[in-house]
Design an enzyme around this catalytic site. Structure first.
Site, PDB file in Angstrom:
ATOM      1  NE  ARG A  28      -4.087  -1.812   0.502  1.00 34.61           N
ATOM      2  CZ  ARG A  28      -5.358  -1.825   0.796  1.00 34.61           C
ATOM      3  NH1 ARG A  28      -5.908  -0.763   1.307  1.00 34.61           N
ATOM      4  NH2 ARG A  28      -6.080  -2.898   0.579  1.00 34.61           N
ATOM      5  NE  ARG A  32      -7.020   4.934   2.600  1.00 28.68           N
ATOM      6  CZ  ARG A  32      -7.839   4.034   3.138  1.00 28.68           C
ATOM      7  NH1 ARG A  32      -9.051   4.395   3.518  1.00 28.68           N
ATOM      8  NH2 ARG A  32      -7.438   2.790   3.308  1.00 28.68           N
ATOM      9  NE  ARG A  41      -9.078  10.271  -0.773  1.00 28.35           N
ATOM     10  CZ  ARG A  41      -9.134   9.820   0.470  1.00 28.35           C
ATOM     11  NH1 ARG A  41      -9.346   8.536   0.683  1.00 28.35           N
ATOM     12  NH2 ARG A  41      -8.975  10.613   1.489  1.00 28.35           N
ATOM     13  CG  ASP A  78      -9.067  -3.180  -4.556  1.00 29.02           C
ATOM     14  OD1 ASP A  78      -8.612  -2.481  -3.636  1.00 29.02           O
ATOM     15  OD2 ASP A  78      -9.745  -4.201  -4.351  1.00 29.02           O
ATOM     16  CE1 TYR A 155     -13.944  -7.250   0.432  1.00 32.62           C
ATOM     17  CE2 TYR A 155     -12.014  -8.426  -0.368  1.00 32.62           C
ATOM     18  CZ  TYR A 155     -12.578  -7.491   0.472  1.00 32.62           C
ATOM     19  OH  TYR A 155     -11.799  -6.798   1.356  1.00 32.62           O
TER      20      TYR A 155
HETATM   21  O1  CP3 Z   1       0.043  -1.599  -2.540  1.00 30.52           O
HETATM   22  C1  CP3 Z   1      -0.330  -0.685  -3.306  1.00 30.52           C
HETATM   23  O2  CP3 Z   1       0.130   0.460  -3.237  1.00 30.52           O
HETATM   24  C2  CP3 Z   1      -1.339  -1.008  -4.389  1.00 30.52           C
HETATM   25  C3  CP3 Z   1      -2.649  -0.688  -3.986  1.00 30.52           C
HETATM   26  C4  CP3 Z   1      -3.640  -1.694  -3.481  1.00 30.52           C
HETATM   27  C5  CP3 Z   1      -4.970  -1.320  -3.271  1.00 30.52           C
HETATM   28  N1  CP3 Z   1      -5.683  -2.421  -2.918  1.00 30.52           N
HETATM   29  C6  CP3 Z   1      -5.494   0.045  -3.434  1.00 30.52           C
HETATM   30  C7  CP3 Z   1      -6.573   0.455  -2.529  1.00 30.52           C
HETATM   31  C8  CP3 Z   1      -3.532  -3.057  -3.202  1.00 30.52           C
HETATM   32  C9  CP3 Z   1      -2.321  -3.961  -3.238  1.00 30.52           C
HETATM   33  C10 CP3 Z   1      -4.840  -3.502  -2.849  1.00 30.52           C
HETATM   34  C11 CP3 Z   1      -5.167  -4.911  -2.527  1.00 30.52           C
HETATM   35  C12 CP3 Z   1      -6.362  -5.190  -1.740  1.00 30.52           C
HETATM   36  N2  CP3 Z   1      -7.598  -4.644  -1.865  1.00 30.52           N
HETATM   37  C13 CP3 Z   1      -6.435  -6.183  -0.748  1.00 30.52           C
HETATM   38  C14 CP3 Z   1      -5.318  -7.094  -0.369  1.00 30.52           C
HETATM   39  C15 CP3 Z   1      -4.354  -6.389   0.531  1.00 30.52           C
HETATM   40  C16 CP3 Z   1      -4.720  -6.424   1.962  1.00 30.52           C
HETATM   41  O3  CP3 Z   1      -4.920  -5.336   2.514  1.00 30.52           O
HETATM   42  O4  CP3 Z   1      -4.786  -7.527   2.529  1.00 30.52           O
HETATM   43  C17 CP3 Z   1      -7.747  -6.193  -0.235  1.00 30.52           C
HETATM   44  C18 CP3 Z   1      -8.251  -7.079   0.859  1.00 30.52           C
HETATM   45  C19 CP3 Z   1      -8.476  -5.221  -0.956  1.00 30.52           C
HETATM   46  C20 CP3 Z   1      -9.908  -4.861  -0.803  1.00 30.52           C
HETATM   47  C21 CP3 Z   1     -10.007  -3.449  -0.374  1.00 30.52           C
HETATM   48  N3  CP3 Z   1      -9.972  -2.367  -1.245  1.00 30.52           N
HETATM   49  C22 CP3 Z   1     -10.059  -2.940   0.943  1.00 30.52           C
HETATM   50  C23 CP3 Z   1     -10.120  -3.781   2.199  1.00 30.52           C
HETATM   51  C24 CP3 Z   1     -10.029  -1.537   0.844  1.00 30.52           C
HETATM   52  C25 CP3 Z   1      -9.886  -0.544   1.957  1.00 30.52           C
HETATM   53  C26 CP3 Z   1     -11.085  -0.038   2.623  1.00 30.52           C
HETATM   54  C27 CP3 Z   1     -10.645   1.173   3.423  1.00 30.52           C
HETATM   55  O5  CP3 Z   1     -11.054   2.262   3.045  1.00 30.52           O
HETATM   56  O6  CP3 Z   1      -9.839   1.025   4.348  1.00 30.52           O
HETATM   57  C28 CP3 Z   1      -9.994  -1.207  -0.522  1.00 30.52           C
HETATM   58  C29 CP3 Z   1      -9.914   0.143  -1.100  1.00 30.52           C
HETATM   59  C30 CP3 Z   1      -8.537   0.533  -1.490  1.00 30.52           C
HETATM   60  N4  CP3 Z   1      -7.774  -0.173  -2.369  1.00 30.52           N
HETATM   61  C31 CP3 Z   1      -7.819   1.673  -1.048  1.00 30.52           C
HETATM   62  C32 CP3 Z   1      -6.577   1.638  -1.713  1.00 30.52           C
HETATM   63  C33 CP3 Z   1      -5.472   2.645  -1.636  1.00 30.52           C
HETATM   64  C34 CP3 Z   1      -8.308   2.717  -0.061  1.00 30.52           C
HETATM   65  C35 CP3 Z   1      -9.357   3.598  -0.634  1.00 30.52           C
HETATM   66  C36 CP3 Z   1      -8.848   4.856  -1.242  1.00 30.52           C
HETATM   67  O7  CP3 Z   1      -7.641   5.176  -1.270  1.00 30.52           O
HETATM   68  O8  CP3 Z   1      -9.671   5.619  -1.742  1.00 30.52           O
END
Ligand code: CP3
Length: 350
Positions: A28, A32, A41, A78, A155
């Site tokens: 990640r 954010r 964003r 994602d 999911y």
């Molecule tokens: O690592 C990186 O920089 C790449 C970005 C990345 C995102 N999602 C962007 C994202 C990666 C590797 C993921 C994978 C992902 N997505 C996982 C596996 C990683 C882990 O955490 O175990 C999972 C379970 C998801 C599903 C998902 N998407 C979740 C749980 C969330 C977060 C909800 C929250 O707001 O906390 C997302 C949204 C998401 N995907 C965000 C990012 C940066 C946050 C929302 C945003 O920035 O607007």
């Protein structure tokens, strides 16, 4: 003859070469905690726009590259991004994560899933990965990533994130045939997607089985491991030289099982001491990790001590330095900068 380019550090370490210091990146690392990301964003409030409009996704992926020069640059995307291409409509809600509008609960819905045609449904992935390779050249390694069958099924079936996984566990323990068919279908399609990412330029691919740590070890062996193996086997058949990484959140109880998945590198989280992980996995298994993301709230001295401790425990072969899970959104950017600076000076420090 052209100039021979040395492969970048992370790729060499992932292939098992002895290197001067462990390569470093952060899960990640785009997102954010960075002001540049929060500003972007505001302009692009929809996550799908940020990750599917190529110029925006390229910009977000490169924000940490420009700020910290990590040894790995991960595609901004994602794990649920390929689902619409299978006929599973989704959105990513601010602060909530993925939302699946019509969760998959019946055999008929499983039968109706489409096959992934990445060129048609994920064309932006090629543009993004090619641009990232072009931009970082041989100075960093471009990582692709996918979700694993169990986690994507969680999911698809639950319809959103869950604390208890009651709906998918209900299906697993009372209607396993339907779930096994869904998992098998997802595995085959994820393998297609991993191959596509590699063909488009991903040099290492990480598979996130984030929610497989919610399974007891015997259920992990039934519902997670065989499908991780199915993905990795299919990818290795056509792309044997691309290193593959596996992550499971809360994996302490299944670490040895992860090593049986066919992954080249096993991610270790901070609930396991890195020296214990090495002892449990044996010295031929490569590892990634494993600082507590919370360490980045500590002082610089504290951060440096924890990096050194992890690197010493991991030893000087087969280690990619990383956090044990994603960087937290509240993390001070200057501590992230310090983490990378310190890690990149390690050949002088250890
Ligand atoms: O690592 C990186 O920089 C790449 C970005 C990345 C995102 N999602 C962007 C994202 C990666 C590797 C993921 C994978 C992902 N997505 C996982 C596996 C990683 C882990 O955490 O175990 C999972 C379970 C998801 C599903 C998902 N998407 C979740 C749980 C969330 C977060 C909800 C929250 O707001 O906390 C997302 C949204 C998401 N995907 C965000 C990012 C940066 C946050 C929302 C945003 O920035 O607007």
């Amino acid at each position: 003859m052209g100039v021979t380019l040395t492969a970048p550090l992370l790729l060499r370490a992932a292939r098992g070469e002895v290197v001067d210091r462990p390569p470093v990146w952060m899960m990640r690392q785009a997102g954010r905690y960075m002001k540049a990301y929060r500003d972007l964003r505001e302009k692009y409030p929809s996550f799908r726009d940020r990750s599917e409009i190529p110029e925006v996704a390229i910009e977000v992926s490169l924000q940490p590259w420009r700020a910290f020069q990590p040894d790995g640059v991960i595609l901004f995307s994602d794990i649920v991004t390929p689902l619409p291409g299978l006929g599973i409509d989704m959105d990513i809600a601010e602060g909530k994560g993925p939302i699946i509008h019509s969760p998959i609960r019946t055999q008929e819905q499983v039968n109706n899933l489409r096959s992934l045609d990445p060129e048609a449904s994920l064309p932006f992935i090629k543009t993004i990965l090619q641009a990232l390779r072009q931009e970082v050249g041989n100075k960093s390694t471009v990582l692709g990533f996918v979700g694993a069958p169990w986690t994507l099924a969680a999911y698809a079936v639950e319809g959103k994130g869950s604390k208890t996984y009651s709906i998918i566990k209900n299906m697993a323990f009372s209607e396993p045939t339907t779930l096994h068919q869904l998992l098998a279908k997802l595995a085959d399609e994820i393998a297609v997607y991993v191959r596509y990412q590699i063909d488009c330029g991903a040099q290492v691919v990480q598979m996130f089985d984030s929610w497989a740590g919610q399974l007891s070890p015997q259920d992990y062996d039934t519902f997670a491991l065989p499908y991780q193996q199915r993905v990795f086997q299919q990818v290795k058949q056509t792309h044997p030289d691309t290193p593959l990484i596996l992550l499971v959140s809360g994996s302490a109880g299944v670490l040895e099982r992860m090593a049986k998945s066919g992954a080249d590198i096993v991610t270790v989280d901070w609930a396991v001491d890195m020296a214990d992980a090495r002892a449990r996995l044996g010295k031929h298994v490569k590892v990634q990790g494993n600082l507590d993301p919370g360490v980045l709230f500590g002082s610089k001295q504290f951060i440096r001590d924890r990096i050194l401790d992890t690197v010493r425990k991991a030893g000087n072969w087969g280690h990619i330095l990383n956090l044990g899970h994603g960087v937290l959104p509240e993390t001070p950017e200057e501590n992230v900068a310090f983490f990378f600076e310190t890690a990149k000076q390690l050949n002088a420090l250890v």
